[in-house]
Design a protein around this motif. Structure first.
Motif, PDB file in Angstrom:
ATOM      1  N   PRO B 107     -14.797  18.262  33.924  1.00  0.00           N
ATOM      2  CA  PRO B 107     -14.046  17.736  33.629  1.00  0.00           C
ATOM      3  C   PRO B 107     -12.462  18.959  32.745  1.00  0.00           C
ATOM      4  N   SER B 137     -14.528  13.897  40.458  1.00  0.00           N
ATOM      5  CA  SER B 137     -13.945  13.288  40.993  1.00  0.00           C
ATOM      6  C   SER B 137     -14.398  13.061  42.581  1.00  0.00           C
ATOM      7  N   HIS B 167     -19.185  11.719  30.460  1.00  0.00           N
ATOM      8  CA  HIS B 167     -18.069  11.494  30.503  1.00  0.00           C
ATOM      9  C   HIS B 167     -17.930  10.460  30.932  1.00  0.00           C
ATOM     10  N   TYR B 169     -15.170   8.639  33.773  1.00  0.00           N
ATOM     11  CA  TYR B 169     -13.429   9.232  34.604  1.00  0.00           C
ATOM     12  C   TYR B 169     -13.948   8.063  35.289  1.00  0.00           C
ATOM     13  N   PRO B 176      -8.188  11.144  40.298  1.00  0.00           N
ATOM     14  CA  PRO B 176      -8.713  11.012  38.819  1.00  0.00           C
ATOM     15  C   PRO B 176      -7.522  10.405  38.321  1.00  0.00           C
ATOM     16  N   ASN B 178      -6.206  10.846  35.623  1.00  0.00           N
ATOM     17  CA  ASN B 178      -6.341  11.677  33.952  1.00  0.00           C
ATOM     18  C   ASN B 178      -6.121  11.373  32.773  1.00  0.00           C
ATOM     19  N   VAL B 181      -9.430  10.100  31.235  1.00  0.00           N
ATOM     20  CA  VAL B 181     -10.857  10.691  31.369  1.00  0.00           C
ATOM     21  C   VAL B 181     -11.391  11.287  29.166  1.00  0.00           C
TER      22      VAL B 181
END
Ligand SMILES: [Zn+2]
Ligand SMILES: [Zn+2]
Lengths: 223, 435
Positions: B107, B137, B167, B169, B176, B178, B181
């Protein structure tokens, strides 16, 4: 073991494990001792003097960057030489031929940029996004951009049919500091490090480890 | 007409997970290729799978094209990819002109690296079709760990803990989230180096032996579910009656005998033994407490909460009940138990906290990507053909892969299964995890 056919002058270093028992490990020589504490928010208030010094932070940062390395020493590992004795031209060799390479590809293959260089490029392109997160990671107490993001999220919540927008980018996606109190460990044996060397700031757990530290490890940075 | 073959590549910083797509992808389809050029102490360079031919790992140094989790050095990566994907004796070689290439990346990759990657794929390798996606993802498409959840999963909070970093996520309806994240800069390499540092300080100088220490780590390390208690048990150094202590018998590269672990005890005359006690669990502990070495970031469970603060409240219970722990570190014994144990008290009392580790957390992302590649309506929208790239350029290609509808009305593309799901879910948003 049968004798080897050819005894090379350096054969002893080429074969066989050459580990040595260590009293002063190279890790120390390079990074200048282990950090005694994390210097997190909790520690900040308790130990006002040493833990917050710039020298201490440099010590910690240098150790962290050691822990991110691929190799202990900086080494350049060249690509292996191409073998030319295959007697046929493979597709691989055709594709490898520089004649066929577009300009973009040549530039990319020749680039010696590191990840840090690429990040710097990104920062130059999108300075605000990067700076917002930077300020909070440099100063753990600052929650300014937290608030900013909270406002952002409420907007999203109103219309959750949409996604939450584009990716945040590398700098803004980093975790915030932990809220937990920091912990310290004995540098010698790994148990809790409740005592601190008055000379160098290293942590130890008690009398015995203190002795080992004084005799073999103490850096006497602030002595 | 899509190309006849699909090559799915999860391009990790430690290993490349590569295999061909099929109607029923499985772990057996995946080949692991070390993503490195290794140099032996007699100065031979070993590329990718050649590493497996080495018998002496002593003093080995590594060059890794993926730096901090991101594909940076193409000179080295090309050497590895060429041998893996173009040489006919490789099990995953393909003719790029006849192949759809599905590639993962970490990411939040810097744009310049995304550009380099896309240009290499189209201009150097000339793949016929290409989709570059963010590794976690694809997890919603992987076989569910929470049956009978719908497929693709309507919610998955992915914790991907690999060689370079970790990560958090969150994904909702296959997309996702975002804003949520988050990255923690602790991964397998960091743990190996920490173990290397500790043993070098306490017993053997292993500073130049990253390969061996990585083997030791895999053999002995575990995540403690009660850190203070375990640390207390190890207070008195390496006593025989401490059940936590292990002996690692070091390999002898003269006779090419591999190293191995056994309970602490007597050592043979010709053996070199590394004794490990609290190092076994203080090392993986960094995943949960990065501050133990001064990294000013939260541990993996605490960071999940930071992530969820950025997700609308009504989705949080759904995500908390569908946590997927993936990546190599998820395989460390005790990881899942500790994770749930730490997360539970931080989560809302009424929420279900449920985290699972797939059967093979290293290959699970590959499996997700291979299943995603079978979601024709989705993949059709996201993949870019080489012809389109030549015609419309890099920016257009990247918008398409990011899911923007730049093709406009020119093509009629069926609504993807996930979009259908999202649409149908609008009427009953408050629905929680499937009972
Ligand atoms: Zn001690
Ligand atoms: Zn000292």
């Amino acid at each position: 073991m049968p004798p080897t056919v050819e005894v090379l002058p350096k054969s002893t270093t080429i074969s066989g494990a050459n580990w040595t028992y260590t009293t002063l490990p190279p890790a120390h020589a390079v990074s200048g001792g282990l950090p005694a504490s994390t210097g997190g928010r909790g520690a900040r208030n308790r130990h006002s003097n040493f833990e917050n010094t710039a020298a201490r932070q440099r010590q910690i940062n240098s150790r962290i960057s050691d822990l991110e390395k691929d190799n202990y020493r900086e080494t350049h590992i060249p690509l292996p030489k191409k073998e030319n004795n295959r007697g046929r031209i493979s597709r691989y060799e055709i594709l490898s031929s520089t004649l066929y390479r577009a300009l973009n590809v040549r530039r990319i293959l020749l680039s010696q940029k590191t990840f840090v260089n690429h990040l710097a490029d990104e920062e130059a392109l999108h300075p605000t996004a990067v700076r917002a997160r930077r300020s909070s990671s440099a100063e753990p107490g600052a929650e300014g951009d937290m608030e900013f993001e909270k406002a952002e999220i409420n907007e999203c919540a109103i219309d959750d049919e949409e996604s939450s927008g584009p990716p945040l980018g590398y700098a803004r996606a980093v975790s915030r500091p932990s809220r937990r109190p920091s912990r310290t460990f004995c540098e010698i044996c790994g148990y809790w490090g409740n005592y601190r060397c008055g000379k160098c700031g290293a942590r130890y757990c008690g009398l015995e480890c203190s002795g080992v530290h004084q005799e073999t490890r103490c850096q006497r940075m602030y002595g | 007409m899509p190309p006849p073959t699909t090559l799915v590549v999860d391009n990790g910083s430690y290993t490349i997970k590569a295999g061909f797509g099929s109607s029923s992808p499985s772990y057996d389809d995946v080949y692991l290729i070390p993503n490195c050029i290794a140099r032996t102490r007699d100065r031979r360079s070993l590329v990718g799978t050649q590493l497996e031919t080495a018998r002496d790992f002593g003093g080995m140094a590594f060059r890794r094209p993926v730096e901090k989790g991101y594909l940076v050095n193409w000179e080295a990566e090309k050497e590895i990819w060429d041998r893996a994907f173009l040489e006919t004796d490789s099990p995953v070689h393909a003719d790029p002109h006849e192949t759809r290439f599905v590639l993962t990346e970490a990411p939040n990759a810097p744009l310049s690296l995304q550009n380099n990657c896309d240009q290499m794929v189209f201009e150097e390798y000339e793949f016929a079709e290409y989709y570059r996606c963010v590794a976690p993802s694809v997890i919603p498409w992987a076989p569910t760990l929470f049956p009978p959840a719908p497929h693709p999963a309507e919610a998955a909070l992915v914790v991907d803990t690999g060689f370079s970093h970790t990560h958090i996520y969150p994904t909702l309806f296959g997309q996702p989230w975002n804003l949520g994240v988050r990255r923690i800069d602790i991964g397998g390499k960091f743990l190996t180096n920490y173990l290397k540092e500790l043993v070098s300080m306490r017993t053997w100088n292993m500073m130049e032996e990253p390969y061996l220490i990585s083997q030791v780590k895999e053999a002995v390390c575990f995540v403690s579910t009660d850190f203070s208690a375990d640390l207390e048990k190890c207070k008195r150094l390496r006593t025989v009656d401490n059940p936590l202590v292990r002996d690692y018998v070091l390999p002898d590269y003269n006779t090419y005998k591999a190293g191995f672990v056994r309970p602490h005890g007597k050592r043979g005359d010709d053996e070199q033994v590394m004794v490990l006690a609290n190092e076994r669990f203080t090392v993986p502990e960094l995943l949960f407490n990065p501050a133990d070495v001064g990294v000013k970031q939260a541990g993996v469970a605490e960071c999940v909460i930071q992530s969820l603060e950025m997700v609308p409240e009504r989705y949080r219970p759904l995500l908390l009940a569908n946590i997927v722990l993936t990546g190599g570190n998820a395989a460390i014994p005790g990881f899942q138990e500790r994770f749930e144990k730490e997360l539970r008290p931080m989560a809302p009392v009424e929420a279900t906290v449920r985290a699972m580790v797939p059967e093979d957390p290293v290959k699970y992302t590959w499996l997700g990507a291979a299943h995603m590649a079978n979601d024709e309506s989705f993949i059709k929208k996201r993949t870019v053909t080489r012809k389109e790239y030549m015609e419309h350029g890099l920016v257009w290609a990247q918008k398409t892969m990011a899911g923007e509808d730049v093709r406009g009305g020119g093509e009629t593309i069926k609504e993807s299964s996930l979009e259908k799901e999202r649409r149908e879910n609008r009427s009953h948003k408050k629905r929680r995890v499937g009972e």
